[in-house]
Design a protein around this motif. Structure first.
Motif, PDB file in Angstrom:
ATOM      1  N   LYS A 100       0.864  -1.124  -0.010  1.00 24.00           N
ATOM      2  CA  LYS A 100       0.152   0.176   0.010  1.00 24.00           C
ATOM      3  C   LYS A 100       0.785   1.243   0.044  1.00 24.00           C
ATOM      4  N   SER A 101       1.898   1.293   0.796  1.00 28.57           N
ATOM      5  CA  SER A 101       2.813   2.422   0.850  1.00 28.57           C
ATOM      6  C   SER A 101       3.550   2.682  -0.580  1.00 28.57           C
ATOM      7  N   LYS A 102       3.889   1.448  -1.088  1.00 27.49           N
ATOM      8  CA  LYS A 102       4.351   1.444  -2.500  1.00 27.49           C
ATOM      9  C   LYS A 102       3.552   2.178  -3.478  1.00 27.49           C
ATOM     10  N   LYS A 103       2.230   1.658  -3.343  1.00 25.52           N
ATOM     11  CA  LYS A 103       1.433   2.143  -4.274  1.00 25.52           C
ATOM     12  C   LYS A 103       1.315   3.831  -4.211  1.00 25.52           C
ATOM     13  N   ILE A 104       0.997   3.998  -2.879  1.00 30.00           N
ATOM     14  CA  ILE A 104       0.994   5.707  -2.567  1.00 30.00           C
ATOM     15  C   ILE A 104       2.063   6.492  -3.048  1.00 30.00           C
ATOM     16  N   ILE A 105       3.287   5.826  -2.642  1.00 19.86           N
ATOM     17  CA  ILE A 105       4.475   6.691  -3.285  1.00 19.86           C
ATOM     18  C   ILE A 105       4.595   6.933  -4.865  1.00 19.86           C
ATOM     19  N   LYS A 106       4.289   5.606  -5.502  1.00 21.48           N
ATOM     20  CA  LYS A 106       4.281   5.703  -7.015  1.00 21.48           C
ATOM     21  C   LYS A 106       3.367   6.822  -7.539  1.00 21.48           C
ATOM     22  N   GLU A 107       2.110   6.581  -6.897  1.00 17.90           N
ATOM     23  CA  GLU A 107       1.023   7.728  -7.178  1.00 17.90           C
ATOM     24  C   GLU A 107       1.575   8.913  -7.200  1.00 17.90           C
ATOM     25  N   LYS A 108       2.218   9.296  -6.103  1.00 19.04           N
ATOM     26  CA  LYS A 108       2.678  10.619  -5.803  1.00 19.04           C
ATOM     27  C   LYS A 108       3.843  11.142  -6.860  1.00 19.04           C
ATOM     28  N   ILE A 109       4.743  10.085  -7.196  1.00 19.99           N
ATOM     29  CA  ILE A 109       5.608  10.186  -8.069  1.00 19.99           C
ATOM     30  C   ILE A 109       5.038  10.593  -9.548  1.00 19.99           C
ATOM     31  N   LEU A 110       4.096   9.803  -9.915  1.00 21.29           N
ATOM     32  CA  LEU A 110       3.367  10.172 -11.239  1.00 21.29           C
ATOM     33  C   LEU A 110       2.570  11.460 -11.352  1.00 21.29           C
ATOM     34  N   CYS A 111       1.924  11.893 -10.065  1.00 22.53           N
ATOM     35  CA  CYS A 111       1.436  13.087  -9.846  1.00 22.53           C
ATOM     36  C   CYS A 111       2.378  14.386 -10.020  1.00 22.53           C
ATOM     37  N   LEU A 112       3.360  14.212  -9.284  1.00 19.01           N
ATOM     38  CA  LEU A 112       4.671  15.249  -9.610  1.00 19.01           C
ATOM     39  C   LEU A 112       5.165  15.199 -11.001  1.00 19.01           C
ATOM     40  N   LYS A 113       5.199  14.219 -11.280  1.00 14.63           N
ATOM     41  CA  LYS A 113       5.851  14.271 -13.025  1.00 14.63           C
ATOM     42  C   LYS A 113       4.858  15.163 -13.855  1.00 14.63           C
ATOM     43  N   GLU A 114       3.799  14.575 -13.615  1.00 15.65           N
ATOM     44  CA  GLU A 114       2.458  15.212 -14.511  1.00 15.65           C
ATOM     45  C   GLU A 114       2.362  16.800 -14.110  1.00 15.65           C
ATOM     46  N   MET A 115       2.619  17.193 -12.944  1.00 12.29           N
ATOM     47  CA  MET A 115       2.305  18.533 -12.409  1.00 12.29           C
ATOM     48  C   MET A 115       3.736  19.379 -12.865  1.00 12.29           C
ATOM     49  N   SER A 116       4.696  18.661 -13.233  1.00 11.65           N
ATOM     50  CA  SER A 116       5.694  19.424 -13.485  1.00 11.65           C
ATOM     51  C   SER A 116       6.227  19.389 -15.176  1.00 11.65           C
ATOM     52  N   SER A 117       5.250  18.776 -15.712  1.00 12.80           N
ATOM     53  CA  SER A 117       5.436  18.930 -17.154  1.00 12.80           C
ATOM     54  C   SER A 117       4.179  19.470 -17.797  1.00 12.80           C
ATOM     55  N   ASN A 118       4.224  20.068 -18.765  1.00 14.60           N
ATOM     56  CA  ASN A 118       3.091  20.491 -19.617  1.00 14.60           C
ATOM     57  C   ASN A 118       2.078  21.256 -18.712  1.00 14.60           C
ATOM     58  N   LEU A 119       2.708  22.238 -18.091  1.00 14.28           N
ATOM     59  CA  LEU A 119       1.826  23.024 -16.976  1.00 14.28           C
ATOM     60  C   LEU A 119       0.791  23.773 -17.722  1.00 14.28           C
ATOM     61  N   GLU A 120       1.058  24.197 -19.101  1.00 16.69           N
ATOM     62  CA  GLU A 120      -0.189  24.884 -19.750  1.00 16.69           C
ATOM     63  C   GLU A 120      -1.020  23.904 -20.407  1.00 16.69           C
ATOM     64  N   GLU A 121      -1.999  23.604 -19.770  1.00 17.86           N
ATOM     65  CA  GLU A 121      -2.929  22.595 -20.011  1.00 17.86           C
ATOM     66  C   GLU A 121      -3.940  23.172 -20.986  1.00 17.86           C
ATOM     67  N   GLN A 122      -4.484  22.369 -22.167  1.00 15.49           N
ATOM     68  CA  GLN A 122      -5.600  22.867 -22.960  1.00 15.49           C
ATOM     69  C   GLN A 122      -6.862  22.755 -22.367  1.00 15.49           C
ATOM     70  N   ILE A 123      -7.736  23.709 -22.526  1.00 13.43           N
ATOM     71  CA  ILE A 123      -9.317  23.510 -22.479  1.00 13.43           C
ATOM     72  C   ILE A 123      -9.818  22.634 -23.413  1.00 13.43           C
ATOM     73  N   ARG A 124     -10.748  21.659 -23.151  1.00 15.74           N
ATOM     74  CA  ARG A 124     -11.239  21.015 -24.053  1.00 15.74           C
ATOM     75  C   ARG A 124     -12.776  21.071 -23.749  1.00 15.74           C
TER      76      ARG A 124
END
Length: 274
Positions: A100-124
């Motif tokens: 469970k801890s590993k899953k939470i940590i991996k989700e945080k990593i993915l979240c941080l990676k997404e938040m740090s890239s493509n900050l200018e999101e497109q409205i759809r």
């Protein structure tokens, strides 16, 4: 074959420190066979070599010193088996907790990676199908403790119903969207899997939505709404209902506070000119 071994000799055999053996003595886990009263030297018997081998094996298997001490005194087969079976159950619980801890940590990593890239999101503009949701209405939308308790209650509901991937959903009333003030959460809930029904469940209606991902701190969400409202106005839409915010349970620390990824959906329809 030697009959007795001094502390330094026994420690060398097992590549451990003298202090470890002294510590085991103090904890009554491995008491020397003989102690010279004149110089205080500790001596261990041949049989105690196997006692120490047993202790080190248990320690490497994850047994605590108290467990080793207790298990070393178990001599009957039935008690021996019961003790080890309980230890296996305990290890299984720890493995599940670590997963469970590993899953939470991996989700945080993915979240941080997404938040740090493509900050200018497109409205759809998207079409959404009808979805089942379970909401808890907030008594005081400004009470942070109530909001936190509500999220915790929803997580417990998910665990009870074996809902693995939690998607939280909240709403902001239509009347406050155009004013862009008092964008408080009216109610907080979870999206229900198709196979699960709950008493009091509601539905997010199918239809056309304007969507934008909020990818910074939570207290900056007003700016994301401003971009959405501007887009709605410029493209000739009008708001058709309350906005819907969908996000996971992943929260990450940022420079200016805590944040996460929240998808904001505003139901719209083309503005009809009279």
């Amino acid at each position: 074959m030697k009959n007795r071994y001094r502390t330094s000799e026994l420690a060398k055999i097992f590549n451990i420190s003298k202090q470890t053996l002294i510590f085991y003595h103090k904890k009554d886990i491995l008491v020397p066979d003989y102690i010279d009263e004149e110089n205080g030297y500790r001596y261990y018997s041949n049989s105690q070599i196997w006692d120490l081998f047993f202790i080190i094996t248990l320690k490497e298997a994850g047994f605590s010193l108290e467990e080793i001490k207790k298990y070393s005194r178990v001599k009957k087969f039935v008690e021996n088996i019961k003790f080890l079976e309980e230890k296996v159950d305990d290890i299984d619980k720890r493995i599940n907790e670590l997963k469970k801890s590993k899953k939470i940590i991996k989700e945080k990593i993915l979240c941080l990676k997404e938040m740090s890239s493509n900050l200018e999101e497109q409205i759809r503009v998207v079409k959404r199908d009808q979805e089942k949701v379970f909401f808890i209405k907030l008594k005081n939308p400004f009470d942070e403790s109530e909001i936190a308790e509500t999220y915790d209650k929803l997580k417990r509901i998910c665990n009870k119903n074996n809902i693995k991937n939690i998607n939280f959903v909240s709403t902001v009333q239509k009347k406050s969207l155009y004013k862009l003030k008092d964008l408080v959460l009216e109610k907080i809930g979870i999206i229900l899997p198709k196979e699960i029904d709950m008493e009091g469940q509601e539905y997010i209606q199918e239809g056309e939505y304007i969507v934008l991902k909020h990818k910074t701190t939570f207290d900056m969400i007003d700016l994301t709404y401003q971009n959405l409202i501007k887009y709605i106005s410029e493209k000739g839409y009008e708001i058709a209902g309350d906005s819907i915010e969908i996000g996971s349970e992943v929260v990450v620390p940022m420079e200016n506070g805590f944040g996460g990824i929240i998808e904001i959906f505003i139901p719209v329809k083309k503005f009809e000119k009279i």
